[in-house]
Write a protein that holds these residues in place. Sequence first.
Motif, PDB file in Angstrom:
ATOM      1  N   SER A   9       0.852  -1.185   0.000  1.00 31.15           N
ATOM      2  CA  SER A   9       0.000   0.000   0.000  1.00 31.15           C
ATOM      3  C   SER A   9       0.892   1.241   0.000  1.00 31.15           C
ATOM      4  O   SER A   9       2.112   1.128   0.095  1.00 31.15           O
ATOM      5  CB  SER A   9      -0.877   0.013   1.242  1.00 31.15           C
ATOM      6  OG  SER A   9      -0.087   0.337   2.351  1.00 31.15           O
ATOM      7  N   MET A  15       0.075  -5.809   1.492  1.00 31.59           N
ATOM      8  CA  MET A  15      -1.339  -6.147   1.398  1.00 31.59           C
ATOM      9  C   MET A  15      -1.508  -7.569   0.926  1.00 31.59           C
ATOM     10  O   MET A  15      -2.512  -8.210   1.172  1.00 31.59           O
ATOM     11  CB  MET A  15      -2.029  -5.212   0.408  1.00 31.59           C
ATOM     12  CG  MET A  15      -2.046  -3.770   0.861  1.00 31.59           C
ATOM     13  SD  MET A  15      -3.167  -2.843  -0.130  1.00 31.59           S
ATOM     14  CE  MET A  15      -2.257  -2.764  -1.649  1.00 31.59           C
ATOM     15  N   GLU A 100      -6.236   0.805  -2.283  1.00 29.83           N
ATOM     16  CA  GLU A 100      -5.934  -0.086  -1.182  1.00 29.83           C
ATOM     17  C   GLU A 100      -7.172  -0.883  -0.733  1.00 29.83           C
ATOM     18  O   GLU A 100      -7.114  -2.101  -0.582  1.00 29.83           O
ATOM     19  CB  GLU A 100      -5.412   0.785  -0.029  1.00 29.83           C
ATOM     20  CG  GLU A 100      -4.581   0.059   0.949  1.00 29.83           C
ATOM     21  CD  GLU A 100      -4.059   1.013   2.013  1.00 29.83           C
ATOM     22  OE1 GLU A 100      -3.721   2.161   1.669  1.00 29.83           O
ATOM     23  OE2 GLU A 100      -4.003   0.604   3.169  1.00 29.83           O
ATOM     24  N   ASP A 101      -8.289  -0.174  -0.560  1.00 25.70           N
ATOM     25  CA  ASP A 101      -9.476  -0.845  -0.043  1.00 25.70           C
ATOM     26  C   ASP A 101      -9.981  -1.906  -1.005  1.00 25.70           C
ATOM     27  O   ASP A 101     -10.367  -3.001  -0.591  1.00 25.70           O
ATOM     28  CB  ASP A 101     -10.586   0.184   0.216  1.00 25.70           C
ATOM     29  CG  ASP A 101     -10.207   1.105   1.351  1.00 25.70           C
ATOM     30  OD1 ASP A 101      -9.332   0.701   2.141  1.00 25.70           O
ATOM     31  OD2 ASP A 101     -10.762   2.214   1.434  1.00 25.70           O
ATOM     32  N   LYS A 104      -7.889  -4.942  -0.689  1.00 21.26           N
ATOM     33  CA  LYS A 104      -8.106  -5.666   0.562  1.00 21.26           C
ATOM     34  C   LYS A 104      -9.470  -6.359   0.572  1.00 21.26           C
ATOM     35  O   LYS A 104      -9.609  -7.444   1.116  1.00 21.26           O
ATOM     36  CB  LYS A 104      -8.000  -4.707   1.747  1.00 21.26           C
ATOM     37  CG  LYS A 104      -6.549  -4.370   2.055  1.00 21.26           C
ATOM     38  CD  LYS A 104      -6.446  -3.495   3.275  1.00 21.26           C
ATOM     39  CE  LYS A 104      -4.995  -3.300   3.651  1.00 21.26           C
ATOM     40  NZ  LYS A 104      -4.857  -2.200   4.611  1.00 21.26           N
ATOM     41  N   PHE A 107      -9.183  -9.577  -1.922  1.00 18.82           N
ATOM     42  CA  PHE A 107      -7.882 -10.234  -2.029  1.00 18.82           C
ATOM     43  C   PHE A 107      -7.982 -11.667  -2.537  1.00 18.82           C
ATOM     44  O   PHE A 107      -7.076 -12.166  -3.172  1.00 18.82           O
ATOM     45  CB  PHE A 107      -7.119 -10.156  -0.703  1.00 18.82           C
ATOM     46  CG  PHE A 107      -7.742 -10.940   0.408  1.00 18.82           C
ATOM     47  CD1 PHE A 107      -7.390 -12.266   0.589  1.00 18.82           C
ATOM     48  CD2 PHE A 107      -8.654 -10.356   1.261  1.00 18.82           C
ATOM     49  CE1 PHE A 107      -7.962 -12.995   1.613  1.00 18.82           C
ATOM     50  CE2 PHE A 107      -9.227 -11.085   2.279  1.00 18.82           C
ATOM     51  CZ  PHE A 107      -8.888 -12.414   2.455  1.00 18.82           C
TER      52      PHE A 107
ATOM     53  N   SER B  53      -7.060 -13.747   5.295  1.00 17.23           N
ATOM     54  CA  SER B  53      -6.673 -12.353   5.490  1.00 17.23           C
ATOM     55  C   SER B  53      -5.707 -12.227   6.667  1.00 17.23           C
ATOM     56  O   SER B  53      -4.780 -11.425   6.629  1.00 17.23           O
ATOM     57  CB  SER B  53      -7.902 -11.459   5.675  1.00 17.23           C
ATOM     58  OG  SER B  53      -8.486 -11.721   6.924  1.00 17.23           O
ATOM     59  N   ILE B  57      -1.851 -10.658   6.357  1.00  9.15           N
ATOM     60  CA  ILE B  57      -1.203  -9.588   7.115  1.00  9.15           C
ATOM     61  C   ILE B  57      -0.112 -10.126   8.022  1.00  9.15           C
ATOM     62  O   ILE B  57       0.517  -9.376   8.748  1.00  9.15           O
ATOM     63  CB  ILE B  57      -2.208  -8.721   7.920  1.00  9.15           C
ATOM     64  CG1 ILE B  57      -3.053  -9.595   8.821  1.00  9.15           C
ATOM     65  CG2 ILE B  57      -3.073  -7.889   6.998  1.00  9.15           C
ATOM     66  CD1 ILE B  57      -4.026  -8.789   9.661  1.00  9.15           C
TER      67      ILE B  57
END
Lengths: 415, 842
Positions: A9, A15, A100-101, A104, A107, B53, B57
Motif C-alpha cells: 500500500s 497487502m 488499497e481498499d 483488501k 484479495f 486475510s 497480514i
Amino acid sequence: MLQCIFLLSDSGEVMLEKQLTGHQVDRSICAWFWDQIISQGDSLKLLPVIASPTHYLFQVVREGITFLACTQVEMPPLMAIEFLSRVADVLSDYLGSLNEDLIKDNFVIVYELLDEMIDNGFPLTTEPNILREMIAPPNIVSKVLSVVTGNVSNMSNSLPGATSSCVPWRKTDLKHASNEVYVDLVEEMDAIINRDGALVKCEIYGEVQVNSHLSGLPDLTLSFANPSILNDVRFHPCVRLRPWEANQILSFVPPDGEFKLMSYRVKKLKSTPIYVKPQLSSDSGTCRISVLVGIRNDPGKSIDSITVQFRLPPCVLSADLSANHGAVNILADKTCSWSIGRIPKDKAPSMSGTMVLETGLERLNVFTSFQVSFRIMGVALSGLQIDKLDLKNLPSRPYKGFRALTRAGEFEVRS
Amino acid sequence: MAPPAQSQKSASPSQPSGKGEVSDVKMQLRQLAGSRSPGTDDAKRELFKKVISYMTIGIDVSSVFSEMVMCSATSDIVLKKMCYLYVGNYAKYNPDLALLTINFLQRDCKDEDPMIRGLALRSLCSLRVANLVEYLVGPLGTGLKDGNSYVRMVAAVGVLKLYHISASTCMDADFPAMLKHLMLNDKDAQVVANCLTSLQEIWGLEASASEEAARERETLLSKPVIYYFLNRIKEFSEWAQCIVLELVAKYVPSDSNEIFDVMNLLEDRLQHANGAVVLATIKMFLQLTLSMTDVHQQVYERIKAPLLTLVSSGSPEQSYAVLSHLHLLVMRAPFIFSSDYKHFYCQYNEPFYVKKLKLEMLTAVANESNTYDIVTELCEYAANVDIPMARESIRAVGKIALQQYDVNAIVDRLLQFLEMEKEHVTAETLVLVKDLLRKYPQWSHDCIAVVGNISSKNVQEPKAKAALIWMLGEYAQDMQDAPYILESLIENWDEEHSAEVRLHLLTAIMKCFLRRPPETQKALGAALAAGLADFHQDVHDRALFYYRLLKYNVTVAERVVDPPKQAVSVFADTQSSEIKDRIFDEFNSLSVVYQKPSYMFTDKEHRGPFAFSEELGNLSIDTELADNVVPAQRVEANDKDLLLSTSEKEDNHGASNNSSAYNAPSYDGSRMVGASQAQQDLVSLDQPPPANVPVSLAIDDLLGLGLPVVPSPAPSPPALKLNAKAVLDPNSFQQKWRQLPLAASQEISMNPQGVSALSSPQVLLRHMQGHSIHCIASGGQAPNFKFFFFAQKEDEPSTYLVECVINSSTCKAQLKIKADDQSTSQAFSALFESALSKFGLP
C-alpha cells in the motif's frame, strides 16, 4: 523467473504476498525496500530495477500501489516489468479501479488471478478476455446472478472456451443481442516549445482502441486513408501481419470487449493547436510574470479542458497571480495551476501577476517550464483517417461507431 | 504469507495480535466441519476468508491447519481455492499435517471438472514436502496424459516443482522423457511452452551429473527442435514467445542463409504489442548478425523505430527498461542514432533516472551536424530547478566539448554558466573548464579571464575548489592576483576540511612559487609549515616531499612539480570495451540495466550443482574489494597508452570515487604523459636506484605506472612441479582467496576446438586434473563458464588459486591468479595457460 510478488500500500504495508517458487522470499525484503523509498522521498524516484542485498527487485507503481517482484536469477528485466504492468492493468480492469481498499476487499480474487497469470515464476496468460472466463469479475451482475441462481461460486464451472479455440484470445460461441463495434483513435501530442516559441520537438503517439461486442467468429478489416504517415506501428496479437505488410490493411478476429488494436507514432509535426506564451521579467527582488494562451492552428473542433501548470521555483517566496479567464490555484507543493477550460471567443486568456523572490536575490535565475494539457474531441491531430471497416462472418448487420480524440501528452513550454 | 517462524506477530499496534481471533475461528471451523446443512458453504467461506486475510497480514494461522483440512470436503470451487492457498503456504512447515491434505488433493485430481483437476495438481506439487513426493508421482503421470490441456499445462510445471523437491524421484519416474514427448507433439502451445521451461531447467541442472542430460540439453538447441518452435511461434502466448526467443538466441545457424530465414520469420515479432517480445527478438537479431558487419548495421537501422516507439508508449518503468537497452546500443553505434537525437530530449516530468540515461545518450550521439542543437538543449537543463539534473547536464556539455574538435561555441556556453552565479552550476563548470584546459591548452586565455573573476569564497565544493586551485597554480603567470588568492586560502588552512583541496593547494603554491618566486615565497613557507603539521598522512608527506625537494635542488623540483605538459588527448574511458562487449552479449538481461556484466553482480544466483555455490558468490565479491586495496593490481595496467587505462579494476576504482575523469589532475598525474616523466625522475632522486629488484618492483607498483614489465633479473625459476594429489578444502580456499593479493590477471584466447569441447564444465575439470590443477568449484551455462582452480607445489605446501571465466562464444578466458609464493606466480600462470591451451586437442 520471478520468485515472489508483493503488493504494497502507499504506506508500505504488505497487502498481499504470493510466493511463486520453492524458494520462500522473506517478507523483510519489503521493509528493506520501503526504507529505500523513504530515503528517496518518493517511490517514483526510485529505480524500477534495484538490487537488494539478497534479491533483485522490480517495482511498478500504479495509483499508489506498489507491485514488487523479487528474483535471484538473471532474467529479462523488461519481461518482469511488463508482467507487473499487466498485473496492474488486469487488476484495475477487474476491480474497476485500483486502490488499497479494493484490493483488501477482493484479495481472494487477486490471489485467484495471480494463480492463473503466473505459475512457478513464469507468466502464463495475461489476456483479460481469457482470465475473465476463468474467474468471474466481482461486479454487481455476478452478485445478482449468484443470488438469483443460488450459485454462489464467482467462478465459471467450465473451462474457458478459448483454451480449445484456434483463436486463443476469443471463445468460439459468443452471442450478443446487439452486434456493435466501436473504433476510437486516441492520440497524445508530445511537444517541447522553446522560450522563443520555436517547436523543439513535436510528435504524436496514438492508439487504435476497439470495443467489440460481436457474435460468432467475425473477421474484420480496417483500412486507413493515409497509412503512410505512420512512423512505427505495434499490433495486438490478433492482427494478421501479411495484409499489413502488403497493403497496410488491418485484418483481424477481435477479442471480445475493449482492447488496444494498434499503437503508432507520427513524427515531425509542424505545429500545435494552441500557443502558450510565458513572459518573465524580474527586477530588484520581484518577478513579473504573464502568460498568454490562444489558438494557433484551429483544428476545426473546440479545444477544451485547457490547463496550464507550472511549479514555482524554490526561490520564490510568494506569488500573486490572477487571470482574466478561468481559475488560478496555487497548491501547497508550490504547483500553480491555471484551468482555462475553453478559450472564449471574445478575448484571449491571460494570466499575470508578481512573484516575490528570496531576500538577496535580485532576479530569477532559474527557468520554469509550463505543462499544458488540453483535449480535442473529434479530431486526430496526426491527420490519420480511417477509410473503412468491413465485417465478415456476421449473422446480422452490426452497428459501427467511430470516434477520435486528441489530448496533450507531455506538452511542455519553456520560459 | 510469512512462514510461521518469521511471522510479525506485533508488526503494528493496529493489527490484531491474532491469538484470540485465531482460536475463535478454530472453534467455529470445528463446528462447521461435519455440518451438511444448507448455508454451510457461505459460513465456511467467510471463515476461510478471515483465515487467509490473517495469513496475508502476517499472523500465524498454522494452528487451524487440521480444521481447515477437515472443512475442505466441499464442492465449492472458491472454498477449494482458498483452502489450496492456505495449505500451500503452511504445508512446508507442518509436514505431518500436510499428510492430511494429500487425501483430498488426490481425490480432487480425479475430479471430472478439468479446472479442479488442474488446481488440485498445482496445489499438490506446491506442498513441497520432501517425504510426500511418493504421492506426487501418480497424479503427475496421469496429469501429463490428461485429455484437457489445462491439466497438462499444470502437470508440465508440476514436474519441475517435483524435480526441485526430489530430483531423483523425478528422474526415476522418467518424467523428462514424457515432457519431451509432450513438448514435441502437444497441440496446445502453452503446454509446449511449459514443457520447454521445465526441461530447460531440469536438463540444465542435470547436465553436470549425467552425460545423457547434457546431450538432451544440446538437442534442445538442435536444428529440428529450433525449427519446430520457430514454426509454431505465432501460436504461443506472448510470454511463451519470450522463452522460445530466448532459446533460439542460443542457437547457432549453420550458414548465412539460415540466419536470414530465421530473421525473416521473426521480423514481424518486432511489431508485437508486448515490449518483452520485441526486446527478445532484438536480442536474437543482434546475436545472429554479430559476424556480418553490414547486416548487423542494417539490423540496428531496423530495430531503431520499434525501440523508440517502446520508449514513448509505456509507463516510466517500461521506458526505463527499454531505455537502458537503447542506451547500450547507442553507446555501441552512436552514429546510427545521431539523427534521432530529439528522442533523447528530456521532458520536465520524467524521473531523474530516465533523464540521466537520456543525457548520456545525447552526449554519445553528438556529432558535427547536431552538436549545436544538442548543446542548446543541454543548456536549457543547466538552468533547471532540479539541481542533480543541472549538474548532469553541465557534465554532459563538458563531455561533448571533450569529444569535439570544434569547441568554440561550447566553451562560450560553459563560460556563460559561470556567470549564472549559482553555486552548483559554478562548481560543476569549474571542474569542466579544468578538464577542457588539460585537453585544449590553447583556450587558456579566454577561460582564465573568466575564471579569474570568480571569488574563491563562492566556491565551496571540494572538487570545484580543487579545480580552481589547480588553475590558479597552472596559470599563475597569467592571473595577476593568483599568489594572493592562494595566500588567502593558505591562511584559512585549518578551516579547509577536504584533504584533496589541501593537497592541491600545496602543489599549486609550489607551481606558483616556481614561476613568481618573490611574490609567493612567504605563502609557500606558510603552506609547507601548515602541511607538515597536517594530521592527514598524504598532505603531510607531500609537504615533506616538496620541502626536501626544494632543499635538494630547485631546478630538479621544477622538473618534478612543474614540467612542461602535453595536452591530454583522450581521457580514460570509464568502462573498458571488453566489458561493454560482455554486457552486449547479455542483452535483454539485468546486466544491461546495471551496466555491468553479470559475473560482476549475479553472485546471488544459484549456480550449478555445487553445494557451496553461495560461497562462490562471496569469493568473487571479495576479489573486487581486494583489487581496490591491493596496489599490485596496477602493475598490469595497460602499458600501451598510459592515458587509456582499460583494465576492469580501474573501473572499480573509478566507480568508487565516482568520476575518475574529473579528479583534479595533479595526483592523477600518474595518468599523464608529462607527469610520468616526473615520476621517473623521482625514482632516480630518491637514492641511487636500488639493485635489488623487489624494491624497484614495489615502486612501480606504488606509482601504478604500468611501466613495461621490468625484465626479471632473477635466474629463471626452476620448472614448476605441481602436486598431483593436492587437497584444499573449500573454506580454506575461500579464506586464502580473500587474503592473498592478485598476482596476475590476464585474458587469453582459447583454441576453438577446446571451446567446442566445453559442453559442460565437467570436461574441462577432468582435463585440468590431468595437469595437476584441481577444480574446487565451477558453474555457469554456455556461453559463460566460471571455474575456481587450485594447485600446489610438489615439494612444499605453497598454493596457487585461479579464477577462470570462459566465454565460449568469444573463445576468451579471463584468468585471475593468486599465489602464496608471489615469485613463482608467473611460472604458474604460464603452466596454467599451456594446460588450458591443450584442452580439446587430441
